[in-house]
Design a protein around this motif. Structure first.
Motif, PDB file in Angstrom:
ATOM      1  N   GLU A   1     -34.442  31.199  45.662  1.00 31.23           N
ATOM      2  CA  GLU A   1     -33.454  30.683  45.004  1.00 31.23           C
ATOM      3  C   GLU A   1     -33.107  31.139  43.884  1.00 31.23           C
ATOM      4  OE1 GLU A   1     -34.849  26.499  44.496  1.00 31.23           O
ATOM      5  OE2 GLU A   1     -34.819  26.163  46.673  1.00 31.23           O
ATOM      6  N   ASN A   2     -34.241  31.799  43.208  1.00 32.19           N
ATOM      7  CA  ASN A   2     -34.075  32.341  41.831  1.00 32.19           C
ATOM      8  C   ASN A   2     -33.044  33.755  42.014  1.00 32.19           C
ATOM      9  OD1 ASN A   2     -35.637  30.876  40.630  1.00 32.19           O
ATOM     10  ND2 ASN A   2     -37.566  32.125  40.663  1.00 32.19           N
ATOM     11  N   GLY A   3     -33.057  34.347  43.172  1.00 30.98           N
ATOM     12  CA  GLY A   3     -32.129  35.658  43.616  1.00 30.98           C
ATOM     13  C   GLY A   3     -30.694  34.990  43.336  1.00 30.98           C
ATOM     14  N   TRP A   4     -30.377  33.772  44.259  1.00 28.59           N
ATOM     15  CA  TRP A   4     -29.058  33.391  44.190  1.00 28.59           C
ATOM     16  C   TRP A   4     -28.693  32.986  42.874  1.00 28.59           C
ATOM     17  CZ3 TRP A   4     -30.941  29.180  48.308  1.00 28.59           C
ATOM     18  CH2 TRP A   4     -31.149  29.999  49.793  1.00 28.59           C
ATOM     19  N   MET A   5     -29.376  32.220  41.896  1.00 31.41           N
ATOM     20  CA  MET A   5     -29.175  31.798  40.874  1.00 31.41           C
ATOM     21  C   MET A   5     -28.770  33.117  40.035  1.00 31.41           C
ATOM     22  SD  MET A   5     -31.792  28.539  39.962  1.00 31.41           S
ATOM     23  CE  MET A   5     -33.042  29.098  40.370  1.00 31.41           C
TER      24      MET A   5
ATOM     25  N   ALA B   1     -27.775  35.813  40.868  1.00 33.16           N
ATOM     26  CA  ALA B   1     -26.651  36.592  41.288  1.00 33.16           C
ATOM     27  C   ALA B   1     -25.290  35.947  40.926  1.00 33.16           C
ATOM     28  CB  ALA B   1     -26.508  36.840  42.911  1.00 33.16           C
ATOM     29  N   VAL B   2     -25.272  34.603  40.520  1.00 31.54           N
ATOM     30  CA  VAL B   2     -24.111  33.652  39.971  1.00 31.54           C
ATOM     31  C   VAL B   2     -24.260  33.402  38.943  1.00 31.54           C
ATOM     32  CG1 VAL B   2     -23.661  33.178  42.482  1.00 31.54           C
ATOM     33  CG2 VAL B   2     -25.033  31.676  41.147  1.00 31.54           C
ATOM     34  N   ASP B   3     -25.287  33.894  37.825  1.00 30.20           N
ATOM     35  CA  ASP B   3     -25.417  33.670  36.441  1.00 30.20           C
ATOM     36  C   ASP B   3     -25.622  32.019  36.409  1.00 30.20           C
ATOM     37  OD1 ASP B   3     -25.808  34.400  33.977  1.00 30.20           O
ATOM     38  OD2 ASP B   3     -23.840  34.251  33.418  1.00 30.20           O
ATOM     39  N   PHE B   4     -26.552  31.393  37.121  1.00 27.02           N
ATOM     40  CA  PHE B   4     -26.855  30.147  37.141  1.00 27.02           C
ATOM     41  C   PHE B   4     -27.532  29.630  35.858  1.00 27.02           C
ATOM     42  CE2 PHE B   4     -28.633  26.020  38.773  1.00 27.02           C
ATOM     43  CZ  PHE B   4     -27.344  25.400  39.218  1.00 27.02           C
ATOM     44  N   PRO B   5     -27.637  28.484  35.502  1.00 26.25           N
ATOM     45  CA  PRO B   5     -28.199  28.122  34.046  1.00 26.25           C
ATOM     46  C   PRO B   5     -29.775  28.396  34.384  1.00 26.25           C
ATOM     47  CG  PRO B   5     -26.412  26.653  34.340  1.00 26.25           C
ATOM     48  CD  PRO B   5     -26.406  27.405  35.600  1.00 26.25           C
ATOM     49  N   GLY B   6     -30.548  28.651  33.171  1.00 27.57           N
ATOM     50  CA  GLY B   6     -32.033  29.289  33.340  1.00 27.57           C
ATOM     51  C   GLY B   6     -32.913  28.031  33.656  1.00 27.57           C
ATOM     52  N   CYS B   7     -32.628  27.021  33.358  1.00 31.36           N
ATOM     53  CA  CYS B   7     -33.346  25.664  33.426  1.00 31.36           C
ATOM     54  C   CYS B   7     -34.074  25.470  34.781  1.00 31.36           C
ATOM     55  CB  CYS B   7     -32.769  24.420  32.884  1.00 31.36           C
ATOM     56  SG  CYS B   7     -31.430  24.021  33.898  1.00 31.36           S
ATOM     57  N   HIS B   8     -33.328  25.795  35.795  1.00 27.11           N
ATOM     58  CA  HIS B   8     -33.934  25.663  37.141  1.00 27.11           C
ATOM     59  C   HIS B   8     -35.078  26.651  37.373  1.00 27.11           C
ATOM     60  CE1 HIS B   8     -32.833  25.121  41.632  1.00 27.11           C
ATOM     61  NE2 HIS B   8     -33.932  25.258  41.498  1.00 27.11           N
ATOM     62  N   ARG B   9     -34.545  27.919  37.139  1.00 24.42           N
ATOM     63  CA  ARG B   9     -35.652  29.015  37.368  1.00 24.42           C
ATOM     64  C   ARG B   9     -36.919  28.562  36.225  1.00 24.42           C
ATOM     65  NH1 ARG B   9     -35.277  35.039  38.468  1.00 24.42           N
ATOM     66  NH2 ARG B   9     -37.425  35.491  38.184  1.00 24.42           N
ATOM     67  N   ALA B  10     -36.908  28.168  34.987  1.00 23.56           N
ATOM     68  CA  ALA B  10     -38.018  27.716  34.147  1.00 23.56           C
ATOM     69  C   ALA B  10     -38.637  26.703  34.989  1.00 23.56           C
ATOM     70  CB  ALA B  10     -37.226  27.270  32.834  1.00 23.56           C
ATOM     71  N   GLU B  11     -37.983  25.960  35.536  1.00 30.88           N
ATOM     72  CA  GLU B  11     -38.971  24.578  36.291  1.00 30.88           C
ATOM     73  C   GLU B  11     -39.807  25.338  37.538  1.00 30.88           C
ATOM     74  OE1 GLU B  11     -38.498  20.762  38.692  1.00 30.88           O
ATOM     75  OE2 GLU B  11     -37.620  20.920  36.937  1.00 30.88           O
ATOM     76  N   HIS B  12     -39.171  26.131  38.138  1.00 33.28           N
ATOM     77  CA  HIS B  12     -39.918  27.192  39.010  1.00 33.28           C
ATOM     78  C   HIS B  12     -41.206  27.703  38.671  1.00 33.28           C
ATOM     79  CE1 HIS B  12     -36.385  27.952  42.091  1.00 33.28           C
ATOM     80  NE2 HIS B  12     -36.794  26.569  42.105  1.00 33.28           N
ATOM     81  N   ASP B  13     -40.910  28.440  37.316  1.00 30.57           N
ATOM     82  CA  ASP B  13     -41.986  29.209  36.679  1.00 30.57           C
ATOM     83  C   ASP B  13     -43.100  28.093  36.136  1.00 30.57           C
ATOM     84  OD1 ASP B  13     -40.548  31.521  37.059  1.00 30.57           O
ATOM     85  OD2 ASP B  13     -39.769  31.637  35.033  1.00 30.57           O
ATOM     86  N   ARG B  14     -42.736  26.941  35.605  1.00 33.05           N
ATOM     87  CA  ARG B  14     -43.751  26.098  35.363  1.00 33.05           C
ATOM     88  C   ARG B  14     -44.519  25.665  36.276  1.00 33.05           C
ATOM     89  NH1 ARG B  14     -39.482  24.685  31.954  1.00 33.05           N
ATOM     90  NH2 ARG B  14     -38.772  22.787  33.207  1.00 33.05           N
ATOM     91  N   VAL B  15     -43.582  25.212  37.577  1.00 36.04           N
ATOM     92  CA  VAL B  15     -44.516  24.748  38.532  1.00 36.04           C
ATOM     93  C   VAL B  15     -45.654  25.887  39.418  1.00 36.04           C
ATOM     94  CG1 VAL B  15     -44.416  23.964  41.130  1.00 36.04           C
ATOM     95  CG2 VAL B  15     -42.894  23.110  39.304  1.00 36.04           C
TER      96      VAL B  15
ATOM     97  N   ALA C   1     -26.917  23.939  45.353  1.00 31.98           N
ATOM     98  CA  ALA C   1     -26.253  24.122  46.577  1.00 31.98           C
ATOM     99  C   ALA C   1     -24.984  23.661  46.387  1.00 31.98           C
ATOM    100  CB  ALA C   1     -27.032  23.466  47.506  1.00 31.98           C
ATOM    101  N   PHE C   2     -24.673  22.675  45.738  1.00 26.26           N
ATOM    102  CA  PHE C   2     -23.421  22.443  45.432  1.00 26.26           C
ATOM    103  C   PHE C   2     -22.525  23.388  44.637  1.00 26.26           C
ATOM    104  CE2 PHE C   2     -20.235  20.408  42.475  1.00 26.26           C
ATOM    105  CZ  PHE C   2     -19.340  19.985  43.221  1.00 26.26           C
ATOM    106  N   HIS C   3     -23.108  24.044  43.512  1.00 29.07           N
ATOM    107  CA  HIS C   3     -22.567  25.352  42.860  1.00 29.07           C
ATOM    108  C   HIS C   3     -22.087  26.443  43.744  1.00 29.07           C
ATOM    109  CE1 HIS C   3     -21.329  27.651  39.517  1.00 29.07           C
ATOM    110  NE2 HIS C   3     -22.190  28.825  39.876  1.00 29.07           N
ATOM    111  N   LEU C   4     -23.195  26.705  44.729  1.00 28.44           N
ATOM    112  CA  LEU C   4     -22.707  27.852  45.535  1.00 28.44           C
ATOM    113  C   LEU C   4     -21.864  27.674  46.283  1.00 28.44           C
ATOM    114  CD1 LEU C   4     -26.621  29.073  46.193  1.00 28.44           C
ATOM    115  CD2 LEU C   4     -24.909  30.105  44.398  1.00 28.44           C
ATOM    116  N   ALA C   5     -21.760  26.474  47.037  1.00 30.73           N
ATOM    117  CA  ALA C   5     -20.717  26.103  47.922  1.00 30.73           C
ATOM    118  C   ALA C   5     -19.325  26.157  47.258  1.00 30.73           C
ATOM    119  CB  ALA C   5     -20.948  24.761  48.559  1.00 30.73           C
ATOM    120  N   THR C   6     -19.258  25.510  45.878  1.00 32.57           N
ATOM    121  CA  THR C   6     -18.032  25.392  45.016  1.00 32.57           C
ATOM    122  C   THR C   6     -17.517  26.684  44.651  1.00 32.57           C
ATOM    123  OG1 THR C   6     -18.688  23.233  44.349  1.00 32.57           O
ATOM    124  CG2 THR C   6     -17.222  24.545  43.077  1.00 32.57           C
TER     125      THR C   6
END
Length: 167
Positions: free
Chosen positions: A57-61, A63-77, A119-124
């Motif tokens: 998921e981080n690779g997809w984010m 690649a499309v310059d997706f906001p970092g809050c999602h990756r930060a949650e992965h890192d915290r977990v 997923a919505f963003h990638l499809a959009t």
């Protein structure tokens, strides 16, 4: 221990994402149901899965310059899982059990929140997750900017600002 069941409520209509989420459910259930003497090995398998799952998921984010809050949650977990793994290895099984109690609620919220937005963003924007490429734009077509949740937040802020100016 609680178990986690896959259901269509966890489906984000993005096959590679949904597949890795199904695998997470399987790894989680193996760890949650492991005998005490097998728990550490099952937790290691869950952590390894989570690392590869989040890397995907981080690779997809990225690649499309997706906001970092999602990756930060992965890192915290992952940080929490690694810390608890060390404690379990030293004999603190209480926190291992607590992790297994808390992960299902986190997972469902994450899949239906952050992962659904991704997923919505990638499809959009027409991002092909298999080739990590954007589909070509038709003449005159433009791409959406930002993630769906960020776009909605910006629209809500604009409406709120306009309402404040009127009032």
């Amino acid at each position: 221990m609680p178990s986690l069941a896959w259901s269509t409520d966890l489906d984000n209509n993005l096959a590679p994402m949904d597949d890795t989420h199904r695998e997470f459910v399987e790894c989680y259930n193996a760890a949650a149901n492991a005998a005490p003497e097998d728990f550490l090995a099952a937790l290691d398998a869950l952590i390894e899965h989570a690392k590869s799952h989040f890397d995907l998921e981080n690779g997809w984010m990225e690649a499309v310059d997706f906001p970092g809050c999602h990756r930060a949650e992965h890192d915290r977990v992952l940080a929490v899982m690694a810390d608890i793994r060390k404690r379990v290895e030293r004999g603190d099984h209480f926190l291992g059990r607590r992790l297994m109690e808390e992960l299902p609620a986190w997972f469902v919220n994450h899949v239906n929140g952050m992962d659904a937005a991704l997923a919505f963003h990638l499809a959009t924007i027409g991002f092909d997750v298999d080739s990590c490429t954007l589909r070509p734009l038709a003449e005159g077509e433009t791409r959406a900017a930002g993630c769906g949740c960020a776009t909605l937040a910006a629209e809500d802020a604009a409406v709120a600002n306009a309402a404040a100016r009127v009032a």
